[in-house]
Motif scaffolding. Structure first.
Motif, PDB file in Angstrom:
ATOM      1  N   MET A  73      28.613  47.961  19.998  1.00 42.06           N
ATOM      2  CA  MET A  73      27.241  48.317  20.342  1.00 42.06           C
ATOM      3  C   MET A  73      26.941  48.026  21.814  1.00 42.06           C
ATOM      4  O   MET A  73      26.322  48.832  22.507  1.00 42.06           O
ATOM      5  CB  MET A  73      26.285  47.523  19.458  1.00 42.06           C
ATOM      6  CG  MET A  73      24.826  47.891  19.631  1.00 42.06           C
ATOM      7  SD  MET A  73      23.783  46.908  18.540  1.00 42.06           S
ATOM      8  CE  MET A  73      24.325  47.508  16.951  1.00 42.06           C
ATOM      9  N   ALA A  74      27.402  46.895  22.292  1.00 43.05           N
ATOM     10  CA  ALA A  74      27.084  46.495  23.664  1.00 43.05           C
ATOM     11  C   ALA A  74      28.085  47.033  24.675  1.00 43.05           C
ATOM     12  O   ALA A  74      27.794  47.073  25.866  1.00 43.05           O
ATOM     13  CB  ALA A  74      27.055  44.959  23.751  1.00 43.05           C
ATOM     14  N   ALA A  78      30.833  43.611  31.610  1.00 41.75           N
ATOM     15  CA  ALA A  78      31.329  43.770  32.982  1.00 41.75           C
ATOM     16  C   ALA A  78      31.896  42.437  33.475  1.00 41.75           C
ATOM     17  O   ALA A  78      31.355  41.374  33.160  1.00 41.75           O
ATOM     18  CB  ALA A  78      30.188  44.221  33.889  1.00 41.75           C
ATOM     19  N   PRO A  79      32.990  42.502  34.221  1.00 44.63           N
ATOM     20  CA  PRO A  79      33.610  41.238  34.661  1.00 44.63           C
ATOM     21  C   PRO A  79      32.764  40.520  35.699  1.00 44.63           C
ATOM     22  O   PRO A  79      32.004  41.141  36.449  1.00 44.63           O
ATOM     23  CB  PRO A  79      34.936  41.707  35.265  1.00 44.63           C
ATOM     24  CG  PRO A  79      34.677  43.112  35.702  1.00 44.63           C
ATOM     25  CD  PRO A  79      33.700  43.677  34.703  1.00 44.63           C
ATOM     26  N   ARG A  80      32.944  39.225  35.723  1.00 42.46           N
ATOM     27  CA  ARG A  80      32.333  38.376  36.740  1.00 42.46           C
ATOM     28  C   ARG A  80      33.432  37.886  37.678  1.00 42.46           C
ATOM     29  O   ARG A  80      34.612  37.942  37.321  1.00 42.46           O
ATOM     30  CB  ARG A  80      31.604  37.199  36.098  1.00 42.46           C
ATOM     31  CG  ARG A  80      30.350  37.602  35.343  1.00 42.46           C
ATOM     32  CD  ARG A  80      29.698  36.411  34.669  1.00 42.46           C
ATOM     33  NE  ARG A  80      28.346  36.687  34.213  1.00 42.46           N
ATOM     34  CZ  ARG A  80      28.028  37.371  33.125  1.00 42.46           C
ATOM     35  NH1 ARG A  80      28.985  37.840  32.378  1.00 42.46           N
ATOM     36  NH2 ARG A  80      26.778  37.573  32.789  1.00 42.46           N
ATOM     37  N   PRO A  81      33.083  37.421  38.866  1.00 36.34           N
ATOM     38  CA  PRO A  81      34.124  36.924  39.772  1.00 36.34           C
ATOM     39  C   PRO A  81      34.928  35.798  39.122  1.00 36.34           C
ATOM     40  O   PRO A  81      34.368  34.884  38.510  1.00 36.34           O
ATOM     41  CB  PRO A  81      33.321  36.413  40.971  1.00 36.34           C
ATOM     42  CG  PRO A  81      32.040  37.159  40.932  1.00 36.34           C
ATOM     43  CD  PRO A  81      31.746  37.374  39.482  1.00 36.34           C
ATOM     44  N   GLU A  85      39.078  34.361  42.636  1.00 39.00           N
ATOM     45  CA  GLU A  85      38.346  35.130  43.652  1.00 39.00           C
ATOM     46  C   GLU A  85      37.341  34.254  44.387  1.00 39.00           C
ATOM     47  O   GLU A  85      37.149  34.392  45.605  1.00 39.00           O
ATOM     48  CB  GLU A  85      37.647  36.309  42.980  1.00 39.00           C
ATOM     49  CG  GLU A  85      38.602  37.400  42.500  1.00 39.00           C
ATOM     50  CD  GLU A  85      37.928  38.433  41.630  1.00 39.00           C
ATOM     51  OE1 GLU A  85      38.517  39.513  41.448  1.00 39.00           O
ATOM     52  OE2 GLU A  85      36.825  38.150  41.100  1.00 39.00           O
ATOM     53  N   ARG A  86      36.716  33.348  43.664  1.00 37.21           N
ATOM     54  CA  ARG A  86      35.757  32.447  44.319  1.00 37.21           C
ATOM     55  C   ARG A  86      36.488  31.471  45.252  1.00 37.21           C
ATOM     56  O   ARG A  86      35.993  31.161  46.345  1.00 37.21           O
ATOM     57  CB  ARG A  86      34.952  31.682  43.274  1.00 37.21           C
ATOM     58  CG  ARG A  86      33.993  32.570  42.490  1.00 37.21           C
ATOM     59  CD  ARG A  86      33.069  31.754  41.609  1.00 37.21           C
ATOM     60  NE  ARG A  86      32.143  32.598  40.883  1.00 37.21           N
ATOM     61  CZ  ARG A  86      31.013  33.094  41.389  1.00 37.21           C
ATOM     62  NH1 ARG A  86      30.674  32.805  42.625  1.00 37.21           N
ATOM     63  NH2 ARG A  86      30.225  33.856  40.659  1.00 37.21           N
ATOM     64  N   ARG A  88      39.286  32.043  46.777  1.00 41.93           N
ATOM     65  CA  ARG A  88      39.690  32.812  47.942  1.00 41.93           C
ATOM     66  C   ARG A  88      38.496  33.031  48.884  1.00 41.93           C
ATOM     67  O   ARG A  88      38.625  32.987  50.112  1.00 41.93           O
ATOM     68  CB  ARG A  88      40.259  34.163  47.493  1.00 41.93           C
ATOM     69  CG  ARG A  88      40.729  35.013  48.651  1.00 41.93           C
ATOM     70  CD  ARG A  88      41.079  36.418  48.191  1.00 41.93           C
ATOM     71  NE  ARG A  88      41.176  37.298  49.344  1.00 41.93           N
ATOM     72  CZ  ARG A  88      40.138  37.847  49.949  1.00 41.93           C
ATOM     73  NH1 ARG A  88      38.924  37.594  49.504  1.00 41.93           N
ATOM     74  NH2 ARG A  88      40.294  38.617  50.990  1.00 41.93           N
ATOM     75  N   GLY A  89      37.334  33.254  48.295  1.00 40.73           N
ATOM     76  CA  GLY A  89      36.135  33.392  49.116  1.00 40.73           C
ATOM     77  C   GLY A  89      35.813  32.124  49.874  1.00 40.73           C
ATOM     78  O   GLY A  89      35.381  32.163  51.030  1.00 40.73           O
ATOM     79  N   LEU A  90      36.040  30.974  49.230  1.00 37.93           N
ATOM     80  CA  LEU A  90      35.814  29.705  49.917  1.00 37.93           C
ATOM     81  C   LEU A  90      36.769  29.560  51.101  1.00 37.93           C
ATOM     82  O   LEU A  90      36.364  29.136  52.194  1.00 37.93           O
ATOM     83  CB  LEU A  90      35.998  28.548  48.933  1.00 37.93           C
ATOM     84  CG  LEU A  90      35.901  27.148  49.528  1.00 37.93           C
ATOM     85  CD1 LEU A  90      34.522  26.901  50.119  1.00 37.93           C
ATOM     86  CD2 LEU A  90      36.228  26.090  48.474  1.00 37.93           C
ATOM     87  N   ALA A  92      38.164  31.948  52.797  1.00 39.74           N
ATOM     88  CA  ALA A  92      37.748  32.888  53.842  1.00 39.74           C
ATOM     89  C   ALA A  92      36.544  32.342  54.609  1.00 39.74           C
ATOM     90  O   ALA A  92      36.486  32.423  55.841  1.00 39.74           O
ATOM     91  CB  ALA A  92      37.419  34.246  53.223  1.00 39.74           C
ATOM     92  N   ALA A  93      35.592  31.779  53.876  1.00 39.19           N
ATOM     93  CA  ALA A  93      34.399  31.232  54.536  1.00 39.19           C
ATOM     94  C   ALA A  93      34.775  30.067  55.448  1.00 39.19           C
ATOM     95  O   ALA A  93      34.274  29.950  56.575  1.00 39.19           O
ATOM     96  CB  ALA A  93      33.393  30.783  53.477  1.00 39.19           C
ATOM     97  N   PRO A 123      26.896  28.255  53.542  1.00 36.96           N
ATOM     98  CA  PRO A 123      26.406  27.230  52.609  1.00 36.96           C
ATOM     99  C   PRO A 123      27.556  26.542  51.885  1.00 36.96           C
ATOM    100  O   PRO A 123      28.592  27.145  51.611  1.00 36.96           O
ATOM    101  CB  PRO A 123      25.540  28.028  51.631  1.00 36.96           C
ATOM    102  CG  PRO A 123      26.065  29.418  51.723  1.00 36.96           C
ATOM    103  CD  PRO A 123      26.528  29.605  53.127  1.00 36.96           C
ATOM    104  N   GLY A 124      27.367  25.272  51.603  1.00 40.05           N
ATOM    105  CA  GLY A 124      28.334  24.532  50.804  1.00 40.05           C
ATOM    106  C   GLY A 124      29.498  23.961  51.584  1.00 40.05           C
ATOM    107  O   GLY A 124      30.409  23.388  50.985  1.00 40.05           O
TER     108      GLY A 124
END
Lengths: 171, 185
Positions: A73-74, A78-81, A85-86, A88-90, A92-93, A123-124
């Motif tokens: 039904m639903a 959808a995937p979340r990061p 991936e998070r 890798r983002g850290l 990169a930041a 941030p962070g």
């Protein structure tokens, strides 16, 4: 000469017997009215008794669908990061922030005391100065571990973020 | 012919059954509606990012530099007249941010590998004193960041634009626009 005016109501029901009679009549009338509306017609029990259980069943089904909607039904969620991936983002930041620290050092002739001295602060992240030359930039990975960028010994994992900052990294 | 008032009255069972029917229909429609709203938000965010990056790149090609950074949700002043009429950096489920980062090539400024002994830090002159007087290539990057509470929007943007150009951090996704013109500090 007699007084023909009727007695005031208070006089007519002033006797105990009268008050008890009126109270009994009122109660009987109320019970009769209640019974009149309370009693279902002869065919009502057969046609109406199923409604409440069915309504309760439908409410339970609705609550189940709302709380845990079935996949058919639903649709696929959808995937979340992902944690990777998070992380890798850290990296990169931190890599971008480190290069901004270098720009600051070239312009000001010193290391910044805090990342807030930079034009853009991610941030962070926190800056820890080891001395006048060496610094660390720290951030927290998805699993809670602290990721440290050491300007004296930058990890190759950070260099992997370099394509982000170069024209070669674009498709 | 008279009709009984009982036959026309609405019982509590009728009301409860009607409410249950409405609740069931709402529960069935809710997941699909939520999915549709998410797909719309993702499509709108992708379109907005492409619009902003395209306009900013055109601005850079014309002027040789990226627009000045702006606060989250605010349209950069240099782009205000170039964006479509009514374009906003604040959407319902996400917010846009334009940034400009200055970076330096690592090869132009090698990392210090020797740390001074304890107690001598303040006695040492900053290493960059001499470098501040030299010309070092400083590159300027542009960046479009999408702030969204729903991580699915961020994941969709990362998939759409690729990990070589963008990254996800906390509740935001950032697209890095590459440097093409080099400035000197």
């Amino acid at each position: 000469m007699t007084d023909t005016r009727p007695d005031p109501p208070v006089h007519r029901i002033s006797r105990v017997e009268d008050r008890e009679r009126l109270l009994a009549e009122a109660l009987a009338h109320a019970e009769a009215q209640e019974a009149h509306y309370k009693v279902l017609p002869a065919d009502e029990p057969e046609h109406g008794r199923w409604k409440t259980p069915l309504a309760v069943l439908l409410l339970l089904v609705a609550a189940w669908i709302a709380l845990t909607p079935p996949r058919w039904m639903a649709g696929a969620d959808a995937p979340r990061p992902t944690a990777g991936e998070r992380d890798r983002g850290l990296r990169a930041a931190i890599w971008i922030q480190a290069r901004q620290v270098e720009v600051f050092r070239l312009r000001e002739g010193r290391l910044p005391e805090h990342l807030s001295e930079l034009p853009v602060q991610m941030p962070g992240l926190t800056l820890v100065r080891s001395n006048n030359r060496v610094y660390q930039i720290r951030g927290r990975l998805a699993d809670g571990e602290i990721l440290v960028f050491d300007s004296a010994q930058p990890s190759p994992a950070f260099v992997a973020s370099a394509p982000l900052l170069s024209a070669e990294g674009t498709p | 012919m008279t009709s009984s008032p009982h036959r026309r009255s609405v019982t509590s069972g009728d009301v409860l059954l009607a409410l249950a029917g409405v609740a069931l229909v709402a529960a069935v429609l809710y997941p699909g509606t939520k999915r549709t709203l998410l797909e719309r938000a993702v499509a709108a965010a992708q379109a907005d990012v492409e619009t902003v990056s395209g306009v900013a790149t055109a601005y850079r090609d014309e002027t040789g530099g990226w627009p000045a950074p702006a606060e989250t949700g605010e349209v950069p002043a240099e782009l205000a007249g170039r964006l479509p009429p009514g374009f906003s950096f604040q959407a319902g489920s996400y917010t846009l941010e334009w940034s400009r980062w200055e970076t330096v090539e690592p090869a132009a400024q090698p990392w210090t590998t020797e740390a001074p002994p304890d107690g001598l830090e303040s006695a040492l002159p900053p290493q960059a004193d001499s470098l501040a007087e030299t010309e070092v290539p400083v590159e300027t990057l542009g960046a479009v960041t999408v702030h969204a509470r729903d991580g699915r929007v961020l994941a969709a943007l990362l998939e759409r634009f690729g990990a070589s150009r963008s990254f996800v951090r906390e509740r935001c996704w950032t697209l890095v626009l590459p440097p093409t013109a080099r400035n000197r500090s």
